[in-house]
Design a protein around this motif. Structure first.
Motif, short mmCIF file in Angstrom:
data_model
loop_
_atom_site.label_atom_id
_atom_site.label_comp_id
_atom_site.label_asym_id
_atom_site.label_seq_id
_atom_site.Cartn_x
_atom_site.Cartn_y
_atom_site.Cartn_z
N GLY A 1 0.98 -1.20 -0.07
CA GLY A 1 -0.03 0.02 -0.11
C GLY A 1 0.68 1.40 -0.04
N ASP A 2 2.10 1.11 -0.38
CA ASP A 2 3.00 2.20 -0.40
C ASP A 2 2.40 3.19 -1.40
OD1 ASP A 2 5.01 3.92 -1.08
OD2 ASP A 2 6.47 2.81 0.30
N PHE A 3 2.30 4.64 -0.98
CA PHE A 3 1.63 5.46 -1.93
C PHE A 3 2.56 5.66 -3.26
CE2 PHE A 3 4.34 8.38 0.71
CZ PHE A 3 5.26 8.80 -0.26
N ARG A 4 3.77 5.23 -3.28
CA ARG A 4 4.63 5.41 -4.56
C ARG A 4 4.22 4.25 -5.69
NH1 ARG A 4 10.17 5.33 -1.42
NH2 ARG A 4 8.97 3.98 -0.05
N ASP A 5 3.43 3.19 -5.07
CA ASP A 5 2.91 2.17 -5.94
C ASP A 5 1.86 2.82 -6.79
OD1 ASP A 5 4.22 0.40 -4.25
OD2 ASP A 5 2.23 -0.24 -3.73
N VAL B 1 3.96 -4.78 -8.88
CA VAL B 1 4.03 -3.17 -8.78
C VAL B 1 4.71 -2.76 -7.61
CG1 VAL B 1 2.42 -1.38 -8.13
CG2 VAL B 1 1.80 -2.86 -10.15
N PRO B 2 4.57 -3.23 -6.15
CA PRO B 2 5.14 -2.61 -5.22
C PRO B 2 6.82 -3.02 -5.30
CG PRO B 2 3.35 -3.73 -4.46
CD PRO B 2 3.73 -4.24 -5.82
N VAL B 3 7.14 -4.10 -5.92
CA VAL B 3 8.67 -4.31 -6.15
C VAL B 3 9.37 -3.33 -7.05
CG1 VAL B 3 10.19 -5.98 -6.70
CG2 VAL B 3 8.31 -6.87 -5.47
N ASP B 4 8.64 -3.15 -8.03
CA ASP B 4 9.27 -2.13 -9.01
C ASP B 4 9.01 -0.62 -8.68
OD1 ASP B 4 9.79 -4.02 -11.12
OD2 ASP B 4 7.79 -3.53 -12.25
N ALA B 5 7.98 -0.51 -7.83
CA ALA B 5 7.98 0.94 -7.02
C ALA B 5 9.29 1.13 -6.26
CB ALA B 5 6.57 1.08 -6.49
N GLN B 6 9.60 0.19 -5.50
CA GLN B 6 10.80 0.44 -4.61
C GLN B 6 12.21 0.66 -5.48
OE1 GLN B 6 10.45 1.09 -1.29
NE2 GLN B 6 8.40 0.87 -1.63
N ARG B 7 11.96 -0.24 -6.61
CA ARG B 7 13.14 -0.32 -7.35
C ARG B 7 13.07 0.91 -8.10
NH1 ARG B 7 13.74 -1.60 -12.81
NH2 ARG B 7 11.59 -2.79 -12.88
N PHE B 8 12.34 1.77 -8.37
CA PHE B 8 12.31 2.97 -9.09
C PHE B 8 12.43 4.21 -8.22
CE2 PHE B 8 9.92 0.68 -12.67
CZ PHE B 8 11.13 0.87 -13.64
N PHE B 9 11.55 4.05 -7.18
CA PHE B 9 11.26 5.32 -6.12
C PHE B 9 11.84 4.98 -4.99
CE2 PHE B 9 8.27 5.15 -9.61
CZ PHE B 9 8.49 6.14 -10.66
N GLY B 10 12.27 3.97 -4.43
CA GLY B 10 12.91 3.96 -2.89
C GLY B 10 14.06 2.99 -3.04
N ARG B 11 13.97 1.95 -2.03
CA ARG B 11 15.34 1.14 -2.08
C ARG B 11 14.64 -0.25 -2.36
NH1 ARG B 11 15.98 3.45 3.38
NH2 ARG B 11 17.53 5.13 3.55
N PRO B 12 15.50 -1.02 -3.26
CA PRO B 12 15.03 -2.56 -3.50
C PRO B 12 14.85 -2.92 -2.30
CG PRO B 12 16.83 -1.58 -5.14
CD PRO B 12 16.70 -0.60 -4.01
N LEU B 13 13.86 -4.11 -2.53
CA LEU B 13 13.68 -4.79 -1.36
C LEU B 13 14.83 -5.93 -1.22
CD1 LEU B 13 10.82 -3.93 -2.08
CD2 LEU B 13 9.96 -6.42 -1.33
N SER B 14 15.09 -6.29 0.36
CA SER B 14 16.14 -7.10 0.44
C SER B 14 15.79 -8.28 0.34
CB SER B 14 16.61 -6.83 2.04
OG SER B 14 15.33 -7.38 2.78
N SER B 15 16.54 -9.48 0.33
CA SER B 15 16.32 -11.00 -0.13
C SER B 15 15.25 -11.20 0.77
CB SER B 15 17.50 -11.65 -0.08
OG SER B 15 18.60 -11.22 -1.11
N SER B 16 15.28 -11.02 2.23
CA SER B 16 14.49 -11.41 3.04
C SER B 16 13.08 -10.91 2.87
CB SER B 16 15.05 -11.55 4.40
OG SER B 16 15.21 -9.88 4.98
N ASP B 17 13.02 -9.54 2.70
CA ASP B 17 11.79 -8.83 2.46
C ASP B 17 11.20 -9.58 1.44
OD1 ASP B 17 11.46 -7.37 4.72
OD2 ASP B 17 11.89 -5.44 3.67
N LEU B 18 11.69 -9.72 0.28
CA LEU B 18 11.40 -10.06 -1.20
C LEU B 18 10.84 -11.53 -0.93
CD1 LEU B 18 10.94 -9.15 -3.96
CD2 LEU B 18 13.34 -10.16 -4.42
N GLU B 19 11.28 -12.33 -0.30
CA GLU B 19 10.81 -13.69 0.21
C GLU B 19 9.63 -13.77 0.66
OE1 GLU B 19 12.49 -17.83 2.30
OE2 GLU B 19 13.98 -16.11 1.97
#
Length: 291
Positions: free
Chosen positions: A16-20, A114-132
């Motif tokens: 639900g991050d507003f950057r999504d 979408v949230p993974v891409d949003a963080q990659r473009f506009f934030g910090r890429p998800l860590s491996s543990s968060d992504l899992e």
């Protein structure tokens, strides 16, 4: 089974991050690029005539899956599947259904990404543990929505391979052309917005769409992208990253969490929902087309 989606877990922090919202155009294009989804949108969606009501209903529905609690998510999943059973037709001489398992899984996949891409473009890429954790939680959401287990790749690496292979098979279609025209010319959501401001809306949306689509698909769709565009996008993305990253997750997601909880409460009062949003909402016995 993944950890339940509760405060502080990966899906709670990122879905639900507003950057999504900056990827709204991208996800619509990726969904409509699928021929079955394109046919269903062409035959059953009202987004061209009333895009803002359609957008509000979509946001309300999405918020329930992650922030409406397990019972709310199950109820909304059942409502959507019942609604989409009636979305059938003929495309290219073949019958289609909105519940076609592969198309249904693809729509879910675009929302997962979408949230993974949003963080990659506009934030910090998800860590491996968060992504899992995030992917496992969204697989549980997918199963709740009725996506078949065999259509959910077992881990993120397999998901990316699946996602890339799907995108590689897409090209333009008439429904996509109509979507682009709607984005460029959509009417103002409220009358009091100055026309001079609103003229920029379509340009900004198309710019973000072109910036965030997979480059190979962007090229196949004939969407121009220049080195100057890339520099402008990088500056914009850096500004969003600097402004948004220090904001706590509980603030970045507050709007979706509030909407999710509100919509669970409105399940028992569909007439109130209809007056507020237009069309039938969570808890309705006879949902309207376009949800």
């Amino acid at each position: 089974m993944a950890r339940p989606i509760v405060r502080g877990t990966a899906a709670w922090k990122y879905f639900g991050d507003f950057r999504d919202a900056l990827l709204a155009g991208q996800v619509l294009v990726l969904q409509v690029a699928h021929p079955v989804v394109a046919a269903g949108v062409r035959d059953h969606s009202d987004y061209t005539s009333d895009p803002w009501t359609r957008l509000m209903r979509t946001g309300a529905s999405l918020s329930i899956y992650v922030y409406g609690g397990a019972s709310g998510a199950r109820f909304e999943a059942a409502r959507l599947r019942a609604l989409h059973r009636s979305f059938t037709g003929v495309a290219s001489g073949r019958r289609y259904s909105a519940l076609d398992p592969l198309a249904y899984a693809w729509v879910h996949a675009t929302l997962v990404k979408v949230p993974v891409d949003a963080q990659r473009f506009f934030g910090r890429p998800l860590s491996s543990s968060d992504l899992e954790e995030y992917y496992a939680q969204m697989c549980d959401v997918g199963r709740m929505l009725g996506v078949r287990s065999q259509d959910l790749p077992p881990d993120w690496a397999a998901f990316e391979r699946y996602y890339d292979s799907m995108v590689a098979g897409f090209s333009g279609n008439p429904t996509l052309d109509e979507l682009f025209e709607t984005i460029r010319t959509v009417r103002k959501p409220v009358r009091w917005l100055p026309d001079s401001w609103w003229r920029w809306h379509g340009r900004i949306q198309m710019f973000l769409l072109r910036a965030t689509l997979p480059p190979a698909l962007r090229d196949r769709l004939g969407l121009q992208w220049t080195s100057r565009d890339e520099r402008r996008f990088r500056r914009f993305a850096s500004a969003v990253r600097l402004a948004a990253t220090p904001i706590p997750a509980r603030v970045r997601t507050v709007h979706m969490r509030w909407i999710g909880k509100l919509n669970v409460r409105l399940r028992a009062h569909p007439k109130v929902y209809e007056r507020l949003i237009g069309g039938n909402g969570p808890g309705s016995a006879s949902p309207s087309p376009g949800d």
